[in-house]
Design an enzyme around this catalytic site. Structure first.
Site, mmCIF file in Angstrom:
data_model
loop_
_atom_site.group_PDB
_atom_site.id
_atom_site.type_symbol
_atom_site.label_atom_id
_atom_site.label_comp_id
_atom_site.label_asym_id
_atom_site.label_seq_id
_atom_site.Cartn_x
_atom_site.Cartn_y
_atom_site.Cartn_z
ATOM 1 N N HIS A 269 -4.788 -4.893 0.244
ATOM 2 C CA HIS A 269 -4.313 -4.637 1.683
ATOM 3 C C HIS A 269 -4.546 -6.015 1.189
ATOM 4 O O HIS A 269 -6.048 -7.333 1.694
ATOM 5 C CB HIS A 269 -5.264 -4.315 2.618
ATOM 6 C CG HIS A 269 -3.911 -2.874 2.821
ATOM 7 N ND1 HIS A 269 -3.583 -2.600 4.246
ATOM 8 C CD2 HIS A 269 -5.199 -1.615 1.770
ATOM 9 C CE1 HIS A 269 -4.118 -1.318 4.006
ATOM 10 N NE2 HIS A 269 -4.001 -0.745 2.980
ATOM 11 N N CYS B 236 0.697 -1.228 -0.410
ATOM 12 C CA CYS B 236 0.039 0.314 0.154
ATOM 13 C C CYS B 236 0.611 1.022 -0.071
ATOM 14 O O CYS B 236 1.545 1.535 -1.072
ATOM 15 C CB CYS B 236 -0.785 0.171 0.441
ATOM 16 S SG CYS B 236 -2.329 1.038 0.919
ATOM 17 N N GLU C 77 -4.182 -8.541 3.496
ATOM 18 C CA GLU C 77 -4.099 -9.036 4.973
ATOM 19 C C GLU C 77 -5.267 -8.150 5.088
ATOM 20 O O GLU C 77 -6.461 -9.670 6.168
ATOM 21 C CB GLU C 77 -3.704 -8.751 5.906
ATOM 22 C CG GLU C 77 -3.788 -7.286 5.987
ATOM 23 C CD GLU C 77 -2.673 -5.520 5.206
ATOM 24 O OE1 GLU C 77 -2.384 -4.670 5.259
ATOM 25 O OE2 GLU C 77 -2.369 -6.406 3.554
#
Length: 658
Positions: free
Chosen positions: A633, A552, A635
């Site tokens: 992202h 990011c 995650e």
């Protein structure tokens, strides 16, 4: 009401001694009495006496405690107030209700401290100046309903407590906490964090449906559940609380839901997160200060934004009421000094139950304050958020007589209860909207968008080429890094997280893999120490040829180092799920970015970097000798293909380094 219980309430109101009344189920009211101690830090909460024996404590934790995590706030000096419990008894709810005062408390000069139009202007500024500049995905800005009260504080507390018990439903805790100079009475819908027998639970609630006159129906709720804005708002706060869970739980946490939280005037959507931890509950509370549903995300920058846009300190609003209860199997800790228990000591001596201090009325020196806030996201309509603050305040304000109650809905609920039972049986609760098959299907359909990694039991790390490899994850002030580290561990890596300002030259030079993480802000900002240091780390690591993964914000910095242009997006991608091509493989990924790297459409290589970009030229990933990066992202719960994409990029970085 029996005489001992009735006399107890009268004595409490007249004595001036501190006390708390708590309703956590439909049958009983808990009455807590004891002595009050104000302390400076969460570690100072006195969970043990001078002999080391555990004792019960109810703590009011103000918002200013975020200073313990180094976060910004308007510091009003509100005390971290601890009621050290000497007596804790349970009384029948019906008997307590019968003995509580019912005469309404008169209010003077009642109204919001910020008018509707001014609050709408604040919403516009936050969307444009904060979300629009990449400072975060969502922010909660409050305003206060205020009034003057002449009644005795303890009598007011008991009166309002009764009203909330009678007229507000669905609360996690309904409570009245009375201490010298301060009263808090509320019906909080949301458990922030609990820890029981090693299991930590968090309960992110977001998305607010304001009931129409006469109450909610399945038909009126359906449109709300189909709202993109409301759905993404909930996903964003789940992501934020999973960051906290990954910091305090060895297994990172799993999500279940979504569910409906049905109250008298509002219905919310919610998830439940669970994981295992051996941390002292005070440490769990510190690492989870405070709920993103009342602050925003990422947490650290949300506190800075709150300080910029709120005119006054928060007091206890968005803090927690934390009840620490000794465990039956607990002895004294190894070291009984305050704050010394840790994950390396014996099992925690206390369980924790901590609701968020929202939907709460505060009374001090005759001044009543009911703070309420709205979650501002990129889709927010300023006047819709104004209406949300009115809706959130309505349950408390209706109960205390500040605004009319929705008597049509109340009478309908009573009629439903009467129709549902026989004359000789106790009244039943009205049928929940969540039991409607269409509503249940709409709720369940939300999970089809989410990552299975966070929904299902997480498998052990595989015996593969990544097992035992070492990684340093650089935290750029977004605790998505805790989730990222958790995923890397499930790929077999040994992971250490280091804040950006503590990364050493040895870390940059010697780590087997450096993962530069996400963070808020403009990557082009020359005045930011954080951006300058992240740029140094990315540039030096890439120049060394040692394996590097950038995520990011760090992806944008790496892109600039490669020679790509950086530009703001026309519309921020905060909490947006997209399916993009990542080097020949489609991947469903969650995005939280305001800026993007950009190339000419059709560009596939720049220098030694292979580029994955869309038709407009927005760059989603890079890879080259010893490095890889991704704009999204992996995650996030929104990244259905997060784990497989992360493994691909990490493997590339580790296997192609010179």
């Amino acid at each position: 009401m029996n005489a001992p219980a009735a006399s107890l309430l009268l004595e409490l109101a007249a004595s001036g001694a501190p006390f708390a009344l708590i309703s956590r189920d439909a049958e009983t009211i808990e009455v807590l009495t004891g002595d009050v101690h104000d302390v400076d830090l969460l570690a100072d909460i006195p969970l043990h006496d001078c002999t080391g024996a555990p004792r019960e404590v109810l703590a009011l934790v103000p918002f200013r405690q975020v200073r313990e995590r180094g976060f910004a706030c308007h510091d009003d000096g509100a005390p971290l107030r601890c009621l050290v419990v000497a007596d804790h008894i349970a009384l029948p709810r019906a008997e307590v209700l019968a003995g509580l005062p019912a005469t309404p408390i008169a209010l003077r000069d009642a109204g919001f401290d910020i008018d509707d139009e001014s609050y709408a202007d604040i919403v516009r500024r936050v969307i444009a100046d904060e979300i629009g500049r990449g400072e975060g995905a969502n922010f909660v800005i409050r305003r206060d309903f205020t009034a003057e009260v002449d009644a005795d504080p303890a009598v007011a507390a008991l009166t309002w407590f009764r009203a909330l018990l009678e007229h507000e439903r669905g609360a996690y805790w309904t409570f009245a906490i009375v201490t010298d100079g301060h009263v808090a009475v509320g019906a909080s819908p949301e458990a922030h964090v609990s820890a029981r027998e090693g299991v930590v639970t968090m309960n992110p609630i977001s998305g607010t449906f304001r009931h129409p006159a006469g109450g909610a129906t399945a038909e009126t709720l359906t449109e709300f559940l189909a709202s993109t804005k409301e759905t993404e708002e909930l996903f964003m706060v789940v992501d934020e609380e999973l960051k906290m869970m990954s910091a305090v739980c060895s297994d990172g946490g799993r999500i279940t839901g979504p569910h409906l939280k049905e109250m008298s005037r509002l219905t919310h959507t919610e998830y439940v997160l669970r994981g295992r931890s051996r941390l002292d509950p005070r440490d769990i509370l510190r690492e989870t200060m405070f709920a993103p549903t009342v602050t925003g995300s990422p947490m650290q920058n949300a506190c800075t934004v709150i300080t910029r846009h709120e005119r006054a300190p928060r007091g206890y609003y968005s803090g927690v009421a934390a009840l620490f209860t000794p465990r039956a199997d607990a002895g004294a800790p190894k070291n009984t000094d305050a704050g010394t228990a840790s994950a390396t000591d014996a099992a925690p001596t206390h369980d924790l139950d901590a609701p968020i201090l929202i939907r709460t009325a505060y009374l001090a020196d005759g001044h009543l304050r009911v703070p309420v806030g709205a979650t501002l996201v990129r889709h927010s309509d300023p006047y819709g958020e104004v209406g949300e603050t009115h809706g959130k305040a309505a349950g408390v304000l209706g109960a205390i007589g500040a605004i009319p109650r929705d008597r049509v809905a109340e009478e309908a609920a009573l009629a439903a209860r009467a129709d549902a039972v026989d004359e000789d049986e106790p009244a039943a609760e009205p049928r929940r909207l969540a039991d409607d098959p269409e509503i249940a299907a709409l709720l369940a359909s939300r999970n089809s968008r989410l990552a299975a990694f966070w929904l299902n039991p997480q498998a052990s790390a595989p015996d593969g080429p990544l097992r035992g490899r070492e990684a340093v994850v650089v935290d750029a002030e977004d605790r998505f890094t805790t989730m990222l580290a958790h995923q890397l561990r499930h790929l077999g890596l040994d992971v250490r997280i280091v804040p950006w300002h503590r990364v050493t030259a040895d870390d940059v030079r010697d780590a087997e893999l450096v993962v530069c993480g996400p963070g808020p802000g403009d990557p082009r900002d020359p005045a930011s120490d954080r951006m300058r240091r992240m740029r140094e780390i990315v540039t030096e690591r890439r120049a060394s040829g040692r394996p590097l993964l950038a995520v990011c914000l760090s992806h944008q910095i790496l892109s600039d180092d490669v020679g790509l242009d950086l530009a703001p997006l026309a519309t921020p991608h905060q909490g947006l799920q997209k399916t993009v091509d990542v080097f020949g493989m489609p991947a469903s990924i969650g995005f939280y970015n305001t800026f993007t790297a950009r190339v000419a459409p059709g560009t596939r290589e720049v220098g030694d970097a292979e580029v994955a970009a869309d038709a407009s030229g927005d760059v989603y990933a890079l890879r080259g000798p010893g490095f890889a990066s991704v704009q999204g992202h992996l995650e996030s719960i929104l990244s259905r293909d997060g784990m497989v994409t992360l493994e691909r990029l990490v493997t590339h970085a580790l296997t192609t380094a010179p």
